[in-house]
Design a protein around this motif. Sequence first.
Motif, PDB file in Angstrom:
ATOM      1  N   ALA A  61      43.335  35.499  19.857  1.00  0.00           N
ATOM      2  CA  ALA A  61      42.815  34.757  21.005  1.00  0.00           C
ATOM      3  C   ALA A  61      43.668  34.961  22.239  1.00  0.00           C
ATOM      4  CB  ALA A  61      42.760  33.260  20.677  1.00  0.00           C
ATOM      5  N   ALA A  62      43.029  34.851  23.392  1.00  0.00           N
ATOM      6  CA  ALA A  62      43.742  34.747  24.665  1.00  0.00           C
ATOM      7  C   ALA A  62      43.248  33.456  25.284  1.00  0.00           C
ATOM      8  CB  ALA A  62      43.419  35.940  25.552  1.00  0.00           C
TER       9      ALA A  62
ATOM     10  N   ASN B 347      52.099  33.431  34.432  1.00  0.00           N
ATOM     11  CA  ASN B 347      53.230  33.456  33.518  1.00  0.00           C
ATOM     12  C   ASN B 347      52.695  33.689  32.112  1.00  0.00           C
ATOM     13  OD1 ASN B 347      54.673  31.459  31.394  1.00  0.00           O
ATOM     14  ND2 ASN B 347      56.189  32.510  32.633  1.00  0.00           N
ATOM     15  N   GLU B 348      53.373  34.548  31.404  1.00  0.00           N
ATOM     16  CA  GLU B 348      52.925  34.972  30.080  1.00  0.00           C
ATOM     17  C   GLU B 348      52.794  33.797  29.103  1.00  0.00           C
ATOM     18  OE1 GLU B 348      52.034  38.154  29.947  1.00  0.00           O
ATOM     19  OE2 GLU B 348      51.210  37.542  27.993  1.00  0.00           O
ATOM     20  N   ASP B 349      53.693  32.832  29.204  1.00  0.00           N
ATOM     21  CA  ASP B 349      53.769  31.780  28.176  1.00  0.00           C
ATOM     22  C   ASP B 349      52.973  30.528  28.515  1.00  0.00           C
ATOM     23  OD1 ASP B 349      55.480  33.376  26.683  1.00  0.00           O
ATOM     24  OD2 ASP B 349      57.217  32.702  27.844  1.00  0.00           O
ATOM     25  N   VAL B 350      52.706  30.311  29.791  1.00  0.00           N
ATOM     26  CA  VAL B 350      51.978  29.096  30.166  1.00  0.00           C
ATOM     27  C   VAL B 350      50.627  29.500  30.733  1.00  0.00           C
ATOM     28  CG1 VAL B 350      52.003  26.974  31.508  1.00  0.00           C
ATOM     29  CG2 VAL B 350      54.151  27.950  30.689  1.00  0.00           C
ATOM     30  N   ALA B 365      46.915  19.827  43.407  1.00  0.00           N
ATOM     31  CA  ALA B 365      45.645  20.490  43.111  1.00  0.00           C
ATOM     32  C   ALA B 365      45.773  21.986  43.372  1.00  0.00           C
ATOM     33  CB  ALA B 365      44.530  19.902  43.976  1.00  0.00           C
ATOM     34  N   VAL B 366      45.707  22.774  42.302  1.00  0.00           N
ATOM     35  CA  VAL B 366      45.609  24.231  42.443  1.00  0.00           C
ATOM     36  C   VAL B 366      44.377  24.667  41.667  1.00  0.00           C
ATOM     37  CG1 VAL B 366      48.098  24.605  42.664  1.00  0.00           C
ATOM     38  CG2 VAL B 366      47.029  24.735  40.400  1.00  0.00           C
ATOM     39  N   ARG B 367      43.940  25.891  41.907  1.00  0.00           N
ATOM     40  CA  ARG B 367      42.808  26.402  41.144  1.00  0.00           C
ATOM     41  C   ARG B 367      43.328  27.285  40.026  1.00  0.00           C
ATOM     42  NH1 ARG B 367      37.260  25.629  41.295  1.00  0.00           N
ATOM     43  NH2 ARG B 367      38.138  23.922  42.492  1.00  0.00           N
ATOM     44  N   THR B 368      42.670  27.225  38.890  1.00  0.00           N
ATOM     45  CA  THR B 368      43.059  28.092  37.786  1.00  0.00           C
ATOM     46  C   THR B 368      41.804  28.751  37.235  1.00  0.00           C
ATOM     47  OG1 THR B 368      42.827  26.244  36.252  1.00  0.00           O
ATOM     48  CG2 THR B 368      45.019  26.650  37.131  1.00  0.00           C
ATOM     49  N   GLY B 369      41.924  30.006  36.879  1.00  0.00           N
ATOM     50  CA  GLY B 369      40.764  30.698  36.328  1.00  0.00           C
ATOM     51  C   GLY B 369      40.664  32.095  36.900  1.00  0.00           C
ATOM     52  N   HIS B 370      39.437  32.583  36.973  1.00  0.00           N
ATOM     53  CA  HIS B 370      39.255  33.970  37.424  1.00  0.00           C
ATOM     54  C   HIS B 370      38.866  34.045  38.904  1.00  0.00           C
ATOM     55  CE1 HIS B 370      35.060  32.991  36.982  1.00  0.00           C
ATOM     56  NE2 HIS B 370      35.194  32.806  35.680  1.00  0.00           N
ATOM     57  N   HIS B 371      38.700  32.889  39.563  1.00  0.00           N
ATOM     58  CA  HIS B 371      38.427  32.826  40.995  1.00  0.00           C
ATOM     59  C   HIS B 371      37.198  33.648  41.398  1.00  0.00           C
ATOM     60  CE1 HIS B 371      42.359  31.172  40.615  1.00  0.00           C
ATOM     61  NE2 HIS B 371      42.870  32.355  40.315  1.00  0.00           N
ATOM     62  N   CYS B 372      36.225  33.722  40.490  1.00  0.00           N
ATOM     63  CA  CYS B 372      35.013  34.507  40.750  1.00  0.00           C
ATOM     64  C   CYS B 372      35.336  35.959  41.059  1.00  0.00           C
ATOM     65  CB  CYS B 372      34.166  33.894  41.866  1.00  0.00           C
ATOM     66  SG  CYS B 372      33.387  32.356  41.395  1.00  0.00           S
ATOM     67  N   LEU B 380      44.051  43.464  36.812  1.00  0.00           N
ATOM     68  CA  LEU B 380      45.430  42.973  36.889  1.00  0.00           C
ATOM     69  C   LEU B 380      46.027  42.746  35.494  1.00  0.00           C
ATOM     70  CD1 LEU B 380      45.048  40.283  39.722  1.00  0.00           C
ATOM     71  CD2 LEU B 380      46.013  42.581  39.966  1.00  0.00           C
ATOM     72  N   GLY B 381      45.157  42.848  34.464  1.00  0.00           N
ATOM     73  CA  GLY B 381      45.645  42.691  33.102  1.00  0.00           C
ATOM     74  C   GLY B 381      45.834  41.244  32.696  1.00  0.00           C
ATOM     75  N   VAL B 382      45.123  40.332  33.342  1.00  0.00           N
ATOM     76  CA  VAL B 382      45.206  38.919  32.978  1.00  0.00           C
ATOM     77  C   VAL B 382      43.794  38.374  32.791  1.00  0.00           C
ATOM     78  CG1 VAL B 382      47.394  38.520  34.170  1.00  0.00           C
ATOM     79  CG2 VAL B 382      45.251  38.177  35.412  1.00  0.00           C
ATOM     80  N   VAL B 383      43.701  37.266  32.055  1.00  0.00           N
ATOM     81  CA  VAL B 383      42.404  36.616  31.889  1.00  0.00           C
ATOM     82  C   VAL B 383      42.138  35.714  33.097  1.00  0.00           C
ATOM     83  CG1 VAL B 383      41.067  35.020  30.470  1.00  0.00           C
ATOM     84  CG2 VAL B 383      42.548  36.711  29.385  1.00  0.00           C
ATOM     85  N   ALA B 384      43.213  35.125  33.565  1.00  0.00           N
ATOM     86  CA  ALA B 384      43.089  34.144  34.637  1.00  0.00           C
ATOM     87  C   ALA B 384      44.432  34.033  35.336  1.00  0.00           C
ATOM     88  CB  ALA B 384      42.692  32.793  34.041  1.00  0.00           C
ATOM     89  N   THR B 385      44.418  33.474  36.531  1.00  0.00           N
ATOM     90  CA  THR B 385      45.674  33.173  37.212  1.00  0.00           C
ATOM     91  C   THR B 385      45.608  31.731  37.711  1.00  0.00           C
ATOM     92  OG1 THR B 385      45.061  33.699  39.511  1.00  0.00           O
ATOM     93  CG2 THR B 385      45.749  35.550  38.127  1.00  0.00           C
TER      94      THR B 385
END
Lengths: 149, 418
Positions: A61-62, B347-350, B365-372, B380-385
Amino acid sequence: MDELEELYQEIVLEHNRKPRNFRKMDDPTCTSHGFNPFCGDTITLYMTLDEDVVTDVSFEAAGCAISKASASLMTQAVKGRTVDEAQATFGKFHNLVTNGANGGEDDESLGDLVVLAGVRSFPTRIKCATLSWHALRGALEGEETVSTE
Amino acid sequence: MISKTAKALDVQALRADFPILERVVNGKPLVYLDNAATTQKPRSVIQSLVDYYENYNANVHRGVHTLSMEATDMTEAARKRVADFINAPEPETVIWTRNATEGMNIVAHSWGRGNIEPGDEIVTTPMEHHSNLVPWQEIASERGASLRFIPLSDDGTLDLSDLDAIITERTKLLAFTHASNSLGTINPAKLLTEKAHAVGATVLVDGAQSVPHMPVDVEDIGCDFLSFSGHKMMGPTGIGALYAKRELLEGMEPFLTGGEMVLQVSYEKASWADLPWKFEAGTPNIADSIGMGAAVDYLSALGMENVREHEKRITEYALERFKEIEEVDVFGPEDPELRGGVVSFHNEDVHPHDLGTFLDQQGIAVRTGHHCTMPLMSKLGVVATARASFYVYNTEQEIDALVDGIKGALRYFGNGLA
């Protein structure tokens, strides 16, 4: 930070850091890919069945701490159970994370899974907790991909 | 480029204009850092909506009674102010929309269907919001055209080294974001527009993240279309604007048809109204257009050079403070001249969602996710930021609260000690 601590109980943080049964399975009886479009979390669930008993279950999972810990706890909860028992546990777990713990028999039968009851106070995170269970049901019902939406 | 005339704004004083900034969230003063998603509204904008509904609520155009004439005058005056704000040559070249997305769709359907031919190429960038990508995927597949992408450099800017091989005589449309909602990157709109015009292509600029934050001049850029949203620039939700050159609008068929957009109607056929109403079928969003006009008044009084200067300073400060947190990767250009007030980090761990929940408990309040921008995330090699995005009312103290919050989250999720 009471609500936060209730959400991220030590056991949740620990399962997030060291998820159990976090591995690919070579010859699964069935598998399903789960996706949460809200946050992009993904899971691949693998299961080995002997007749109607879940003899092995694992996942890759991710995702966030809640989704990862929930998946880890789920694998522990369903391993060795029958398919019907696993499905019934999903029902009780879903009730737990949407309505909270009720202190009754259901809570007791859920074992460690009750640590996720705090999710109830964070409605946007409920699907994080149920993603792996949706994948479990998908695998049992022959759906290759499932979504929380 | 920031004008030398930019002057420091009195941020503490202007914060008093935003009632919501008084709010306490989870026991802490609100630190609102989700401005790329939507911005807060000054009292003057809120009051403009109340004024309309309390004093001159009526349907516009065609009405001969006083209220209808007042409402018509106010919405048309707001259109004029929005046009002036982006230096559009005439108010008729500004169409009211629901939001930037709707503007893009009007161009895709009304202009795209009439102009994009099989074999044509639509050039865009890897950092587009889904709103400036999906409509082009749809039109390309419908018309037998194809999409091409200007590549991204490692620093989050566009790699223009091979631009002449990408923008060619096959290019029918260049559609790009002026400022990225995920990376913060400010793209060289004028240069890109000139390149596209040199090969005869049409240019659409997504101004959703630039018009609210910096001086934007459509005559200077030279673009053919500019689409943006009111709610990202202190205005109400549900209202936006599409600027287009007059000759293009005149050649386009309407996107929606019905009332308000017709000149003459018989049982068999209809003819279209003049610009801009040809593109505004049905009762328009009168209240929110007036609110968007009030937002433009507020921003104009601050001065867009000053708004940009403040955000540049805050962003520079944030980037500097983020350097203290080695475990966190920050995306996008390091040079504050090349980026707007957006800082996406990972961050890799959080996981971003855990971080977002943790920060929310501290009122941040910050946004988290893929930002559309799902394709960009995978690039970028991430699921979300997690993304902090700033506006003119944000302070250095709020950046400090954010950085402290992130450090707290790293400790909390890293070793279980809060």
